[in-house]
Design a protein around this motif. Structure first.
Motif, PDB file in Angstrom:
ATOM      1  N   ILE A  79      -4.200  11.538  11.103  1.00  0.00           N
ATOM      2  CA  ILE A  79      -3.249  10.428  10.543  1.00  0.00           C
ATOM      3  C   ILE A  79      -3.186   9.241  11.195  1.00  0.00           C
ATOM      4  CG2 ILE A  79      -0.835  10.108   9.999  1.00  0.00           C
ATOM      5  CD1 ILE A  79      -0.562  12.961   9.204  1.00  0.00           C
ATOM      6  N   GLU A  80      -3.046   9.420  12.598  1.00  0.00           N
ATOM      7  CA  GLU A  80      -3.260   8.202  13.557  1.00  0.00           C
ATOM      8  C   GLU A  80      -4.438   7.547  13.265  1.00  0.00           C
ATOM      9  OE1 GLU A  80      -3.154   6.707  18.274  1.00  0.00           O
ATOM     10  OE2 GLU A  80      -3.754   8.943  17.721  1.00  0.00           O
ATOM     11  N   GLY A  81      -5.814   8.375  13.077  1.00  0.00           N
ATOM     12  CA  GLY A  81      -6.898   7.517  12.969  1.00  0.00           C
ATOM     13  C   GLY A  81      -6.918   6.833  11.554  1.00  0.00           C
ATOM     14  N   ARG A  82      -6.461   7.486  10.572  1.00  0.00           N
ATOM     15  CA  ARG A  82      -6.500   6.838   9.363  1.00  0.00           C
ATOM     16  C   ARG A  82      -5.479   5.450   9.317  1.00  0.00           C
ATOM     17  NH1 ARG A  82      -7.069  11.095   4.366  1.00  0.00           N
ATOM     18  NH2 ARG A  82      -8.633  12.549   5.523  1.00  0.00           N
ATOM     19  N   ILE A  83      -4.402   5.722   9.941  1.00  0.00           N
ATOM     20  CA  ILE A  83      -3.586   4.547   9.945  1.00  0.00           C
ATOM     21  C   ILE A  83      -3.964   3.395  10.806  1.00  0.00           C
ATOM     22  CG2 ILE A  83      -1.271   3.702  10.998  1.00  0.00           C
ATOM     23  CD1 ILE A  83      -0.193   6.496  10.331  1.00  0.00           C
TER      24      ILE A  83
ATOM     25  N   LEU B  47      -6.649   1.834   8.435  1.00  0.00           N
ATOM     26  CA  LEU B  47      -5.999   0.962   7.655  1.00  0.00           C
ATOM     27  C   LEU B  47      -5.500  -0.491   8.171  1.00  0.00           C
ATOM     28  CD1 LEU B  47      -5.076   0.591   4.869  1.00  0.00           C
ATOM     29  CD2 LEU B  47      -2.874   1.866   5.173  1.00  0.00           C
ATOM     30  N   LEU B  48      -4.927  -0.522   9.143  1.00  0.00           N
ATOM     31  CA  LEU B  48      -3.972  -1.661   9.751  1.00  0.00           C
ATOM     32  C   LEU B  48      -5.349  -2.621  10.161  1.00  0.00           C
ATOM     33  CD1 LEU B  48      -1.415  -0.194  12.352  1.00  0.00           C
ATOM     34  CD2 LEU B  48      -1.181  -1.365  10.302  1.00  0.00           C
ATOM     35  N   ALA B  49      -6.480  -1.992  10.665  1.00  0.00           N
ATOM     36  CA  ALA B  49      -7.550  -2.901  10.993  1.00  0.00           C
ATOM     37  C   ALA B  49      -8.086  -3.541   9.744  1.00  0.00           C
ATOM     38  CB  ALA B  49      -8.874  -2.122  11.752  1.00  0.00           C
ATOM     39  N   GLU B  50      -8.035  -2.791   8.594  1.00  0.00           N
ATOM     40  CA  GLU B  50      -8.614  -3.315   7.270  1.00  0.00           C
ATOM     41  C   GLU B  50      -7.728  -4.370   6.935  1.00  0.00           C
ATOM     42  OE1 GLU B  50      -8.641  -1.662   3.045  1.00  0.00           O
ATOM     43  OE2 GLU B  50      -9.299  -0.369   4.434  1.00  0.00           O
ATOM     44  N   LEU B  51      -6.554  -4.219   6.883  1.00  0.00           N
ATOM     45  CA  LEU B  51      -5.512  -5.165   6.370  1.00  0.00           C
ATOM     46  C   LEU B  51      -5.324  -6.376   7.187  1.00  0.00           C
ATOM     47  CD1 LEU B  51      -2.505  -2.478   5.649  1.00  0.00           C
ATOM     48  CD2 LEU B  51      -4.206  -3.640   3.984  1.00  0.00           C
ATOM     49  N   GLN B  52      -5.907  -6.268   8.507  1.00  0.00           N
ATOM     50  CA  GLN B  52      -5.717  -7.446   9.348  1.00  0.00           C
ATOM     51  C   GLN B  52      -6.965  -8.364   9.335  1.00  0.00           C
ATOM     52  OE1 GLN B  52      -5.123  -5.762  13.268  1.00  0.00           O
ATOM     53  NE2 GLN B  52      -2.744  -5.537  12.935  1.00  0.00           N
TER      54      GLN B  52
ATOM     55  N   LYS C 175      -0.266  -2.140  -7.300  1.00  0.00           N
ATOM     56  CA  LYS C 175      -0.165  -1.560  -5.947  1.00  0.00           C
ATOM     57  C   LYS C 175      -1.256  -0.808  -5.500  1.00  0.00           C
ATOM     58  CE  LYS C 175       4.112  -2.867  -5.753  1.00  0.00           C
ATOM     59  NZ  LYS C 175       4.360  -3.841  -4.912  1.00  0.00           N
ATOM     60  N   ARG C 176      -1.558  -0.683  -4.245  1.00  0.00           N
ATOM     61  CA  ARG C 176      -2.933  -0.070  -3.952  1.00  0.00           C
ATOM     62  C   ARG C 176      -2.305   1.374  -3.549  1.00  0.00           C
ATOM     63  NH1 ARG C 176      -6.460  -1.345   1.358  1.00  0.00           N
ATOM     64  NH2 ARG C 176      -7.743   0.576   1.220  1.00  0.00           N
ATOM     65  N   TYR C 177      -2.917   2.442  -4.055  1.00  0.00           N
ATOM     66  CA  TYR C 177      -2.887   3.810  -3.633  1.00  0.00           C
ATOM     67  C   TYR C 177      -3.849   4.450  -2.851  1.00  0.00           C
ATOM     68  CZ  TYR C 177       1.220   3.406  -6.969  1.00  0.00           C
ATOM     69  OH  TYR C 177       2.386   2.813  -7.812  1.00  0.00           O
ATOM     70  N   LEU C 178      -3.335   5.299  -1.729  1.00  0.00           N
ATOM     71  CA  LEU C 178      -4.271   5.719  -1.218  1.00  0.00           C
ATOM     72  C   LEU C 178      -3.547   7.342  -1.062  1.00  0.00           C
ATOM     73  CD1 LEU C 178      -4.937   3.493   1.865  1.00  0.00           C
ATOM     74  CD2 LEU C 178      -6.283   3.829   0.060  1.00  0.00           C
ATOM     75  N   ASP C 179      -4.527   8.352  -1.355  1.00  0.00           N
ATOM     76  CA  ASP C 179      -4.041   9.621  -1.328  1.00  0.00           C
ATOM     77  C   ASP C 179      -4.776  10.472  -0.038  1.00  0.00           C
ATOM     78  OD1 ASP C 179      -2.549  11.981  -1.875  1.00  0.00           O
ATOM     79  OD2 ASP C 179      -3.868  12.738  -3.225  1.00  0.00           O
ATOM     80  N   TRP C 180      -4.029  10.809   0.903  1.00  0.00           N
ATOM     81  CA  TRP C 180      -4.681  11.304   1.945  1.00  0.00           C
ATOM     82  C   TRP C 180      -4.548  12.821   1.930  1.00  0.00           C
ATOM     83  CZ3 TRP C 180      -2.796   7.446   6.377  1.00  0.00           C
ATOM     84  CH2 TRP C 180      -3.293   6.443   6.260  1.00  0.00           C
TER      85      TRP C 180
ATOM     86  N   VAL D 264       0.976  -1.083   0.049  1.00  0.00           N
ATOM     87  CA  VAL D 264      -0.105  -0.016  -0.014  1.00  0.00           C
ATOM     88  C   VAL D 264       0.929   1.349   0.084  1.00  0.00           C
ATOM     89  CG1 VAL D 264      -1.885   1.473   1.137  1.00  0.00           C
ATOM     90  CG2 VAL D 264      -1.898  -1.177   1.353  1.00  0.00           C
ATOM     91  N   VAL D 265       0.609   2.095  -0.960  1.00  0.00           N
ATOM     92  CA  VAL D 265       1.403   3.531  -1.326  1.00  0.00           C
ATOM     93  C   VAL D 265       0.653   4.480  -0.544  1.00  0.00           C
ATOM     94  CG1 VAL D 265       2.888   4.916  -2.447  1.00  0.00           C
ATOM     95  CG2 VAL D 265       2.717   2.500  -2.892  1.00  0.00           C
ATOM     96  N   ILE D 266       0.778   5.530   0.545  1.00  0.00           N
ATOM     97  CA  ILE D 266      -0.045   6.297   1.021  1.00  0.00           C
ATOM     98  C   ILE D 266       0.930   7.636   0.683  1.00  0.00           C
ATOM     99  CG2 ILE D 266      -0.987   7.534   2.935  1.00  0.00           C
ATOM    100  CD1 ILE D 266      -0.862   4.527   4.208  1.00  0.00           C
ATOM    101  N   THR D 267       0.036   8.591  -0.084  1.00  0.00           N
ATOM    102  CA  THR D 267       0.530   9.640  -0.454  1.00  0.00           C
ATOM    103  C   THR D 267      -0.280  10.879   0.292  1.00  0.00           C
ATOM    104  OG1 THR D 267      -0.527   9.982  -2.425  1.00  0.00           O
ATOM    105  CG2 THR D 267       1.652   9.205  -2.707  1.00  0.00           C
ATOM    106  N   MET D 268       0.306  12.051   0.491  1.00  0.00           N
ATOM    107  CA  MET D 268      -0.479  13.048   1.095  1.00  0.00           C
ATOM    108  C   MET D 268      -0.398  14.334   0.357  1.00  0.00           C
ATOM    109  SD  MET D 268       0.740  12.558   5.093  1.00  0.00           S
ATOM    110  CE  MET D 268       0.454  10.855   5.766  1.00  0.00           C
ATOM    111  N   GLY D 269      -1.273  14.316  -0.844  1.00  0.00           N
ATOM    112  CA  GLY D 269      -1.047  15.599  -1.813  1.00  0.00           C
ATOM    113  C   GLY D 269       0.014  15.435  -2.892  1.00  0.00           C
TER     114      GLY D 269
END
Length: 80
Positions: A67-71, A74-79, A42-47, A26-31
């Motif tokens: 950011i903490e909430g989003r992480i 995402l961790l819960a989803e991936l698990q 690859k899975r892309y998320l643009d936060w 997973v690739v997370i970008t911020m703008g």
């Protein structure tokens, strides 16, 4: 970040490299927009987040917490 027990005093922003993307699930970008390398499969998320640059701690806390909430989400989803 020290408020929440994380020392980032020796950290600096890093450029998203091709090598880093290739080894990521997973690739997370911020703008980042079109400037980021894109690889098929690859899975892309643009936060989109407010830019904390030059802001005081009272303005940065909500960004940090978002950011903490989003992480955590995402961790819960991936698990699953």
């Amino acid at each position: 970040m020290a408020e929440v027990g994380i020392d980032i005093s020796d950290q600096r922003p890093k450029v998203l490299t091709t090598d880093a993307v290739q080894v990521s699930d997973v690739v997370i970008t911020m703008g980042c927009g079109d400037a980021c390398p894109v690889f098929p499969g690859k899975r892309y998320l643009d936060w989109e987040l407010a830019d904390p640059a030059g802001k005081g701690v009272d303005s940065v806390r909500p960004i940090r917490d978002e950011i903490e909430g989003r992480i955590r989400g995402l961790l819960a989803e991936l698990q699953r």
